[in-house]
Design a protein around this motif. Structure first.
Motif, mmCIF file in Angstrom:
data_model
loop_
_atom_site.group_PDB
_atom_site.id
_atom_site.type_symbol
_atom_site.label_atom_id
_atom_site.label_comp_id
_atom_site.label_asym_id
_atom_site.label_seq_id
_atom_site.Cartn_x
_atom_site.Cartn_y
_atom_site.Cartn_z
ATOM 1 N N ARG A 129 0.812 -1.228 0.000
ATOM 2 C CA ARG A 129 0.000 0.000 0.000
ATOM 3 C C ARG A 129 0.843 1.275 0.000
ATOM 4 N NH1 ARG A 129 -5.461 -0.792 0.934
ATOM 5 N NH2 ARG A 129 -5.974 -2.953 1.389
ATOM 6 N N ASP A 130 2.124 1.162 0.332
ATOM 7 C CA ASP A 130 3.006 2.326 0.360
ATOM 8 C C ASP A 130 4.278 2.026 -0.438
ATOM 9 O OD1 ASP A 130 3.683 4.924 1.066
ATOM 10 O OD2 ASP A 130 4.719 4.289 2.880
ATOM 11 N N THR A 131 4.105 1.481 -1.640
ATOM 12 C CA THR A 131 5.232 1.113 -2.494
ATOM 13 C C THR A 131 6.127 2.320 -2.749
ATOM 14 O OG1 THR A 131 3.879 -0.560 -3.581
ATOM 15 C CG2 THR A 131 5.855 0.165 -4.758
ATOM 16 N N PRO A 132 7.431 2.195 -2.526
ATOM 17 C CA PRO A 132 8.320 3.323 -2.801
ATOM 18 C C PRO A 132 8.477 3.546 -4.315
ATOM 19 C CG PRO A 132 9.587 1.397 -2.159
ATOM 20 C CD PRO A 132 8.143 1.032 -2.000
ATOM 21 N N TYR A 133 8.781 4.789 -4.667
ATOM 22 C CA TYR A 133 9.039 5.164 -6.060
ATOM 23 C C TYR A 133 10.277 4.404 -6.528
ATOM 24 C CZ TYR A 133 9.822 8.438 -9.981
ATOM 25 O OH TYR A 133 10.001 9.017 -11.208
ATOM 26 N N HIS A 134 10.170 3.727 -7.683
ATOM 27 C CA HIS A 134 11.272 2.882 -8.139
ATOM 28 C C HIS A 134 11.317 2.809 -9.661
ATOM 29 C CE1 HIS A 134 7.809 0.144 -7.813
ATOM 30 N NE2 HIS A 134 8.385 -0.567 -8.773
ATOM 31 N N LEU A 135 12.366 2.187 -10.150
ATOM 32 C CA LEU A 135 12.654 2.097 -11.579
ATOM 33 C C LEU A 135 12.009 0.862 -12.192
ATOM 34 C CD1 LEU A 135 14.311 3.487 -13.795
ATOM 35 C CD2 LEU A 135 16.262 2.123 -13.077
ATOM 36 N N ALA A 136 11.422 1.032 -13.366
ATOM 37 C CA ALA A 136 10.800 -0.066 -14.102
ATOM 38 C C ALA A 136 10.923 0.227 -15.599
ATOM 39 C CB ALA A 136 9.335 -0.205 -13.690
#
Length: 191
Positions: A27-34
């Motif tokens: 529910r609080d996924t950190p900002y990340h690269l995809a």
């Protein structure tokens, strides 16, 4: 057993660390690269996939060909090639940057959040035979561009697919998408 890591980003899209992929999506996924990839065959059709029903995030939604997370210190092209091979059994002939600045945040029905800087690429293939990994892909079908555009209006498409299509549609058919270059890629990601 190897734990897949994601690259965490700050607001300037610079790498600030890593975290285990599975444990990071909540529910609080950190900002990340995809990244997101659209695979185009010799006849101009696009491979559209349905995410496996057992996936933790957004199970069963229809989306582009392949998406994934570059590993720490892995370049975008290498990450795309790795995921195309492992997820779909495909080998790309070429990979082109199309939407290098794409980012989004989406919340699934169960409250799980995706929050990604997610450059979009086009991969071309000459061999269109696929071997989808059932833990990742429920269905994989080659669609016309008109079918791809129509999917963006349907609720069974992924939120990121709908957002990407809003930017891709004005570019014309996938074989005609211009190369956006690498200048807009995040600082955390090598080409």
């Amino acid at each position: 057993m190897h734990t897949e890591e994601i690259v965490l980003l700050n607001t300037a899209d610079e790498a600030i660390g890593t975290a285990p992929k599975i444990a990071s999506h909540h529910r609080d996924t950190p900002y990340h690269l995809a990244f997101s990839c659209y695979v185009v065959g010799p006849d101009g059709r696009v491979l559209i996939t349905r995410r496996a029903l057992a996936k933790k995030t957004f199970p069963g939604v229809w989306t582009g060909s392949c998406c994934g997370h570059p590993a720490p210190r892995e370049g975008l092209r290498a990450a795309v090639r790795r995921r195309l091979g492992s997820e779909l059994g495909l080998t790309a002939d070429s990979i082109t940057s199309v939407l290098p600045g794409f980012r989004y945040r989406a919340v699934a029905a169960d409250g799980t959040v995706e929050h990604e800087r997610c450059p979009v690429v086009r991969a071309t293939v000459s061999d269109v035979s696929t071997a989808p990994d059932p833990s990742e892909v429920e269905d994989a079908e080659w669609w016309t561009w008109a079918q791809c555009l129509a999917l963006a209006d349907r609720p069974e498409s992924s939120p990121w697919y709908r957002l990407q299509m809003a930017e891709l549609a004005p570019l014309g058919a996938p074989p005609d998408w211009p190369d956006a270059g690498t200048g807009g890629l995040p600082p955390a990601l090598a080409w």
